[in-house]
Design a protein around this motif. Structure first.
Motif, PDB file in Angstrom:
ATOM      1  N   PRO A  10       1.507   6.918  -0.943  1.00  0.00           N
ATOM      2  CA  PRO A  10       0.825   5.731  -1.478  1.00  0.00           C
ATOM      3  C   PRO A  10       1.716   5.000  -2.492  1.00  0.00           C
ATOM      4  N   ARG A  11       1.667   3.690  -2.470  1.00  0.00           N
ATOM      5  CA  ARG A  11       2.484   2.850  -3.364  1.00  0.00           C
ATOM      6  C   ARG A  11       2.331   3.268  -4.823  1.00  0.00           C
ATOM      7  N   GLU A  48       5.759   8.903   4.252  1.00  0.00           N
ATOM      8  CA  GLU A  48       5.252   7.819   3.425  1.00  0.00           C
ATOM      9  C   GLU A  48       4.319   8.373   2.357  1.00  0.00           C
ATOM     10  N   GLN A  77       0.790  -1.234   0.000  1.00  0.00           N
ATOM     11  CA  GLN A  77       0.000   0.000   0.000  1.00  0.00           C
ATOM     12  C   GLN A  77       0.822   1.283   0.000  1.00  0.00           C
ATOM     13  N   ARG A  78       2.044   1.243   0.568  1.00  0.00           N
ATOM     14  CA  ARG A  78       2.832   2.463   0.763  1.00  0.00           C
ATOM     15  C   ARG A  78       4.306   2.227   0.493  1.00  0.00           C
TER      16      ARG A  78
END
Length: 146
Positions: free
Chosen positions: A99-100, A97, A82-83
């Motif tokens: 978002p992926r 961080e 997700q990240r």
């Protein structure tokens, strides 16, 4: 001691994940814009200044890369399903961080005398440079991200 550090890093990489979030990989990195002491063998302070400013990041104010806060020392770069982000190596506290989906690729860069160098490219065209002691860390991120 080495075994203890790797267990601590893994525990830190696994901390603060959302329910159901999967850790894909992690490695110890130093953001190039906050690197200190990296260029001692090639001119000391002048080399440090070059490492910190030349090729450390691309993207203007408001870009994804510009959102990374100033840091010091080594951090864990963590990739989950997700990240992608930086966490503190001792306790896993998130430093920054995204978002992926915002991370588009990993670009391996020419190695400095002591460290492997790579860039994380973001969806808006900006990028950040990182240093790591192990080339295989860069290869792991390339296999996870592209």
């Amino acid at each position: 001691m080495i075994m203890g550090m790797s267990v601590l890093r893994e525990r830190s990489a696994l901390s603060h994940l959302a329910p159901g979030e999967q850790l894909l990989g992690y490695g110890s990195v130093v953001p190039a814009k906050s690197a200190k002491g990296v260029g001692v063998n090639i001119g000391g302070a002048l080399a440090n200044q070059l490492v910190n400013t030349v090729g450390a990041q691309s993207g203007g104010a408001g870009s994804i890369a510009a959102g990374m806060p100033r840091t010091s020392g080594a951090l864990l770069l963590r990739v989950t399903d997700q990240r992608v982000g930086l966490v503190k190596p001792l306790d896993g506290t998130p430093v920054w961080e995204v978002p992926r989906a915002w991370v588009t690729r990993v670009e391996r860069r020419p190695r400095t005398q002591l460290m492997a160098r790579f860039r994380l490219h973001y969806a808006d065209g900006s990028w950040l440079a990182f240093l790591t002691m192990r080339r295989r860390t860069v290869e792991q991120f390339r296999s996870l991200i592209g």
